[in-house]
Design a protein around this motif. Structure first.
Motif, PDB file in Angstrom:
ATOM      1  N   ASN A 158       0.517  21.858  -3.986  1.00  0.00           N
ATOM      2  CA  ASN A 158      -0.788  21.434  -3.468  1.00  0.00           C
ATOM      3  C   ASN A 158      -0.800  19.903  -3.408  1.00  0.00           C
ATOM      4  N   THR A 159      -0.205  19.390  -2.333  1.00  0.00           N
ATOM      5  CA  THR A 159      -0.040  17.943  -2.179  1.00  0.00           C
ATOM      6  C   THR A 159      -1.026  17.393  -1.167  1.00  0.00           C
ATOM      7  N   LYS A 160      -1.735  16.360  -1.568  1.00  0.00           N
ATOM      8  CA  LYS A 160      -2.604  15.623  -0.645  1.00  0.00           C
ATOM      9  C   LYS A 160      -1.805  14.426  -0.143  1.00  0.00           C
ATOM     10  N   THR A 161      -1.916  14.126   1.126  1.00  0.00           N
ATOM     11  CA  THR A 161      -1.254  12.931   1.645  1.00  0.00           C
ATOM     12  C   THR A 161      -2.309  11.964   2.175  1.00  0.00           C
ATOM     13  N   VAL A 162      -2.006  10.686   2.037  1.00  0.00           N
ATOM     14  CA  VAL A 162      -2.889   9.632   2.531  1.00  0.00           C
ATOM     15  C   VAL A 162      -2.079   8.824   3.532  1.00  0.00           C
ATOM     16  N   LEU A 163      -2.564   8.786   4.772  1.00  0.00           N
ATOM     17  CA  LEU A 163      -1.820   8.122   5.840  1.00  0.00           C
ATOM     18  C   LEU A 163      -2.062   6.613   5.829  1.00  0.00           C
ATOM     19  N   PHE A 164      -0.961   5.878   5.930  1.00  0.00           N
ATOM     20  CA  PHE A 164      -1.003   4.419   6.059  1.00  0.00           C
ATOM     21  C   PHE A 164      -0.313   4.055   7.362  1.00  0.00           C
ATOM     22  N   THR A 215       3.484   7.676   5.887  1.00  0.00           N
ATOM     23  CA  THR A 215       3.463   6.792   7.047  1.00  0.00           C
ATOM     24  C   THR A 215       3.892   7.612   8.255  1.00  0.00           C
ATOM     25  N   ASN A 216       3.963   6.984   9.399  1.00  0.00           N
ATOM     26  CA  ASN A 216       4.407   7.712  10.589  1.00  0.00           C
ATOM     27  C   ASN A 216       5.855   8.179  10.466  1.00  0.00           C
ATOM     28  N   ASN A 217       6.596   7.593   9.532  1.00  0.00           N
ATOM     29  CA  ASN A 217       7.977   8.025   9.269  1.00  0.00           C
ATOM     30  C   ASN A 217       8.053   9.210   8.322  1.00  0.00           C
ATOM     31  N   GLY A 218       6.915   9.615   7.769  1.00  0.00           N
ATOM     32  CA  GLY A 218       6.907  10.765   6.862  1.00  0.00           C
ATOM     33  C   GLY A 218       6.354  10.409   5.491  1.00  0.00           C
ATOM     34  N   MET A 219       6.484  11.375   4.569  1.00  0.00           N
ATOM     35  CA  MET A 219       5.984  11.180   3.212  1.00  0.00           C
ATOM     36  C   MET A 219       6.803  10.117   2.484  1.00  0.00           C
ATOM     37  N   GLN A 220       6.137   9.411   1.575  1.00  0.00           N
ATOM     38  CA  GLN A 220       6.777   8.411   0.717  1.00  0.00           C
ATOM     39  C   GLN A 220       6.686   8.934  -0.728  1.00  0.00           C
ATOM     40  N   PRO A 221       7.611   9.842  -1.110  1.00  0.00           N
ATOM     41  CA  PRO A 221       7.476  10.535  -2.404  1.00  0.00           C
ATOM     42  C   PRO A 221       7.444   9.626  -3.621  1.00  0.00           C
ATOM     43  N   MET A 222       8.019   8.424  -3.505  1.00  0.00           N
ATOM     44  CA  MET A 222       8.036   7.509  -4.649  1.00  0.00           C
ATOM     45  C   MET A 222       6.897   6.495  -4.595  1.00  0.00           C
ATOM     46  N   CYS A 223       5.797   6.918  -3.995  1.00  0.00           N
ATOM     47  CA  CYS A 223       4.566   6.128  -4.022  1.00  0.00           C
ATOM     48  C   CYS A 223       3.408   7.114  -4.048  1.00  0.00           C
ATOM     49  N   MET A 228      -8.661  16.441  -9.015  1.00  0.00           N
ATOM     50  CA  MET A 228      -8.159  17.184 -10.174  1.00  0.00           C
ATOM     51  C   MET A 228      -7.332  18.400  -9.770  1.00  0.00           C
ATOM     52  N   ASP A 229      -7.670  19.019  -8.642  1.00  0.00           N
ATOM     53  CA  ASP A 229      -6.979  20.250  -8.254  1.00  0.00           C
ATOM     54  C   ASP A 229      -5.662  19.994  -7.509  1.00  0.00           C
ATOM     55  N   ALA A 230      -5.356  18.749  -7.223  1.00  0.00           N
ATOM     56  CA  ALA A 230      -4.108  18.429  -6.515  1.00  0.00           C
ATOM     57  C   ALA A 230      -2.935  18.447  -7.490  1.00  0.00           C
ATOM     58  N   ASP A 231      -1.760  18.817  -6.983  1.00  0.00           N
ATOM     59  CA  ASP A 231      -0.526  18.665  -7.764  1.00  0.00           C
ATOM     60  C   ASP A 231       0.010  17.245  -7.600  1.00  0.00           C
ATOM     61  N   ALA A 232      -0.256  16.663  -6.444  1.00  0.00           N
ATOM     62  CA  ALA A 232       0.201  15.297  -6.168  1.00  0.00           C
ATOM     63  C   ALA A 232      -0.622  14.713  -5.027  1.00  0.00           C
ATOM     64  N   THR A 233      -0.753  13.384  -5.035  1.00  0.00           N
ATOM     65  CA  THR A 233      -1.389  12.651  -3.935  1.00  0.00           C
ATOM     66  C   THR A 233      -0.419  11.547  -3.544  1.00  0.00           C
ATOM     67  N   ILE A 234       0.118  11.664  -2.339  1.00  0.00           N
ATOM     68  CA  ILE A 234       1.284  10.875  -1.936  1.00  0.00           C
ATOM     69  C   ILE A 234       0.993  10.061  -0.677  1.00  0.00           C
ATOM     70  N   LYS A 275      -6.306   3.214  -2.694  1.00  0.00           N
ATOM     71  CA  LYS A 275      -6.609   4.254  -1.708  1.00  0.00           C
ATOM     72  C   LYS A 275      -6.069   5.615  -2.178  1.00  0.00           C
ATOM     73  N   LEU A 276      -4.889   5.597  -2.765  1.00  0.00           N
ATOM     74  CA  LEU A 276      -4.311   6.837  -3.309  1.00  0.00           C
ATOM     75  C   LEU A 276      -5.136   7.340  -4.488  1.00  0.00           C
ATOM     76  N   GLN A 277      -5.538   6.424  -5.356  1.00  0.00           N
ATOM     77  CA  GLN A 277      -6.345   6.792  -6.519  1.00  0.00           C
ATOM     78  C   GLN A 277      -7.681   7.401  -6.076  1.00  0.00           C
ATOM     79  N   ASP A 278      -8.297   6.813  -5.065  1.00  0.00           N
ATOM     80  CA  ASP A 278      -9.584   7.315  -4.567  1.00  0.00           C
ATOM     81  C   ASP A 278      -9.451   8.700  -3.935  1.00  0.00           C
ATOM     82  N   ALA A 279      -8.295   8.972  -3.331  1.00  0.00           N
ATOM     83  CA  ALA A 279      -8.093  10.257  -2.645  1.00  0.00           C
ATOM     84  C   ALA A 279      -7.683  11.376  -3.591  1.00  0.00           C
ATOM     85  N   ASP A 280      -7.198  11.010  -4.767  1.00  0.00           N
ATOM     86  CA  ASP A 280      -6.679  12.009  -5.708  1.00  0.00           C
ATOM     87  C   ASP A 280      -7.805  12.866  -6.279  1.00  0.00           C
TER      88      ASP A 280
END
Length: 195
Positions: A162-168, A124-132, A115-121, A108-113
């Motif tokens: 320029n960070t994209k986030t994907v909610l789980f 969860t409802n607890n916040g960003m998971q920077p190490m995933c 080229m123009d993003a710096d990161a795709t992270i 899901k992260l790979q699909d959302a990533d």
């Protein structure tokens, strides 16, 4: 199989665990690190281990040692070493102590990533998971600046990039093994789970 390199971060201090969690036995393997390598090698063509020193491991793997720093156990030095060693445009970063992150999350992260993003992270409802998530080489200079300034807050970097986030919605796969209680919980989960 994903072409993007996968890097397992296993260089933390493990102070809350009281011993090096990267070396704790897990899921039928001698160490959590070997469990993660085995699992992630089924998804990625190339899997690497980011660490302060490879001498603590007694098995063969593709290790990337951090750029040398004094008493810094944050992943900042690892990110710099990874981009300088792999010469890749982006890679998937995962912490050694999150053994329940699965193919669905990674795909899901790979699909959302993009080229123009710096990161795709993952988020969860607890916040960003920077190490995933997926980190792009466009952040290399920022990591170098962070190291120079002794600032190791990944959350701060991601909020200012320029960070994209994907909610789980499901928090369970993001269980971190930070202390002995969480390790015991994970051991119980892995004994009843097929990953």
């Amino acid at each position: 199989m994903l072409d993007i390199p996968c890097v397992i971060f296993a260089g933390g201090k493990s102070s809350r665990m009281g011993e090096d969690k990267a070396l704790l036995p897990f899921g039928g393997f001698d160490s959590l690190t070997q469990f993660q390598i085995n699992k992630l090698s089924k998804l990625f063509k190339n899997v690497y281990i980011s660490c302060k020193t490879k001498s603590k491991f007694d098995f063969d793997a593709d290790f990337i040692e951090d750029v040398k720093t004094e008493n810094i156990f944050a992943p900042t030095a690892g990110f710099i070493a990874i981009f300088e060693n792999l010469k890749c445009e982006k890679f998937f970063a995962i912490s050694v102590d999150t053994p329940f992150i699965d193919a669905n999350i990674i795909n899901k992260l790979q699909d959302a990533d993009t080229m123009d993003a710096d990161a795709t992270i993952a988020k969860t409802n607890n916040g960003m998971q920077p190490m995933c998530g997926i980190y792009h080489k466009s952040l290399l200079l920022s990591f170098k600046n962070m190291l120079d300034e002794n600032n190791h807050k990944l959350g701060f970097l991601l909020k200012n990039s320029n960070t994209k986030t994907v909610l789980f919605e499901d928090e369970k796969p993001f269980l971190n093994l930070n202390n002995p209680n969480e390790y015991k919980k994970a051991l119980n989960l892995i004994s009843s789970t097929v990953i």
